[in-house]
Design a protein around this motif. Structure first.
Motif, PDB file in Angstrom:
ATOM      1  N   ALA A 134       0.826  -1.206   0.000  1.00 41.60           N
ATOM      2  CA  ALA A 134       0.000   0.000   0.000  1.00 41.60           C
ATOM      3  C   ALA A 134       0.858   1.252   0.000  1.00 41.60           C
ATOM      4  N   ALA A 135       1.950   1.240   0.748  1.00 41.83           N
ATOM      5  CA  ALA A 135       2.822   2.414   0.795  1.00 41.83           C
ATOM      6  C   ALA A 135       3.500   2.671  -0.541  1.00 41.83           C
ATOM      7  N   SER A 136       3.798   1.590  -1.272  1.00 41.74           N
ATOM      8  CA  SER A 136       4.459   1.768  -2.575  1.00 41.74           C
ATOM      9  C   SER A 136       3.461   1.967  -3.710  1.00 41.74           C
ATOM     10  N   GLY A 137       2.173   1.859  -3.415  1.00 39.60           N
ATOM     11  CA  GLY A 137       1.158   2.087  -4.438  1.00 39.60           C
ATOM     12  C   GLY A 137       0.912   0.883  -5.324  1.00 39.60           C
ATOM     13  N   HIS A 138       1.290  -0.293  -4.915  1.00 43.21           N
ATOM     14  CA  HIS A 138       1.077  -1.502  -5.689  1.00 43.21           C
ATOM     15  C   HIS A 138      -0.085  -2.295  -5.108  1.00 43.21           C
ATOM     16  N   GLY A 139      -0.712  -3.079  -5.939  1.00 45.24           N
ATOM     17  CA  GLY A 139      -1.796  -3.946  -5.493  1.00 45.24           C
ATOM     18  C   GLY A 139      -1.370  -5.395  -5.620  1.00 45.24           C
ATOM     19  N   ALA A 140      -2.109  -6.265  -4.999  1.00 43.41           N
ATOM     20  CA  ALA A 140      -1.797  -7.688  -5.069  1.00 43.41           C
ATOM     21  C   ALA A 140      -3.052  -8.488  -4.782  1.00 43.41           C
ATOM     22  N   LEU A 141      -3.058  -9.693  -5.297  1.00 42.27           N
ATOM     23  CA  LEU A 141      -4.127 -10.634  -5.015  1.00 42.27           C
ATOM     24  C   LEU A 141      -3.600 -11.633  -3.994  1.00 42.27           C
ATOM     25  N   LEU A 142      -4.227 -11.683  -2.844  1.00 47.52           N
ATOM     26  CA  LEU A 142      -3.792 -12.591  -1.788  1.00 47.52           C
ATOM     27  C   LEU A 142      -4.736 -13.779  -1.746  1.00 47.52           C
ATOM     28  N   VAL A 143      -4.171 -14.972  -1.838  1.00 47.26           N
ATOM     29  CA  VAL A 143      -4.952 -16.194  -1.759  1.00 47.26           C
ATOM     30  C   VAL A 143      -4.446 -16.970  -0.554  1.00 47.26           C
ATOM     31  N   LEU A 144      -5.336 -17.184   0.397  1.00 45.59           N
ATOM     32  CA  LEU A 144      -4.954 -17.874   1.633  1.00 45.59           C
ATOM     33  C   LEU A 144      -5.789 -19.135   1.788  1.00 45.59           C
ATOM     34  N   PRO A 145      -5.155 -20.217   2.201  1.00 51.32           N
ATOM     35  CA  PRO A 145      -5.920 -21.447   2.431  1.00 51.32           C
ATOM     36  C   PRO A 145      -6.822 -21.302   3.652  1.00 51.32           C
ATOM     37  N   GLY A 146      -7.871 -22.094   3.683  1.00 52.67           N
ATOM     38  CA  GLY A 146      -8.838 -21.997   4.771  1.00 52.67           C
ATOM     39  C   GLY A 146      -8.312 -22.453   6.109  1.00 52.67           C
ATOM     40  N   LYS A 147      -8.032 -23.746   6.253  1.00 56.17           N
ATOM     41  CA  LYS A 147      -7.625 -24.262   7.556  1.00 56.17           C
ATOM     42  C   LYS A 147      -6.293 -24.977   7.479  1.00 56.17           C
ATOM     43  N   GLU A 148      -5.510 -24.650   6.501  1.00 55.19           N
ATOM     44  CA  GLU A 148      -4.207 -25.283   6.349  1.00 55.19           C
ATOM     45  C   GLU A 148      -3.108 -24.315   6.802  1.00 55.19           C
ATOM     46  N   ASP A 149      -1.970 -24.873   7.067  1.00 54.11           N
ATOM     47  CA  ASP A 149      -0.824 -24.065   7.480  1.00 54.11           C
ATOM     48  C   ASP A 149      -0.352 -23.224   6.311  1.00 54.11           C
TER      49      ASP A 149
END
Length: 88
Positions: A65-80
């Motif tokens: 956010a500070a550098s003005g870039h965006g990203a798509l974050l994909v996180l698993p549900g209940k996995e490490d």
């Protein structure tokens, strides 16, 4: 004999003074008794902070956010998520 008569009230007042001090400093006494690492309290050692995956994600998002870039974050549900985190 006079010494014994003077020692009695002094001994009784010590108990009262101890109770008064405990009541006055109860919060400080409680915080000392609740610490988990006695060495850090007595000698000023600080525990090493361990960065959790949540902290790593939060730091990365704030840097993006500070550098003005965006990203798509994909996180698993209940996995490490340690295996899926990569530095960029």
């Amino acid at each position: 004999m006079d010494l014994l008569l003077q020692a009695g009230p002094y001994r009784e007042s010590q108990g009262v003074a101890a109770i008064i001090l405990i009541v006055i400093f109860r919060n400080e006494i409680r915080s000392v008794l609740q610490i988990k690492n006695l060495k850090s309290f007595l000698w000023g050692f600080h525990l090493r902070t361990v960065e959790t995956p949540r902290d790593a994600i939060v730091d990365a998002v704030f840097q993006l956010a500070a550098s003005g870039h965006g990203a798509l974050l994909v996180l698993p549900g209940k996995e490490d998520i340690h295996e899926t985190l990569h530095s960029g």
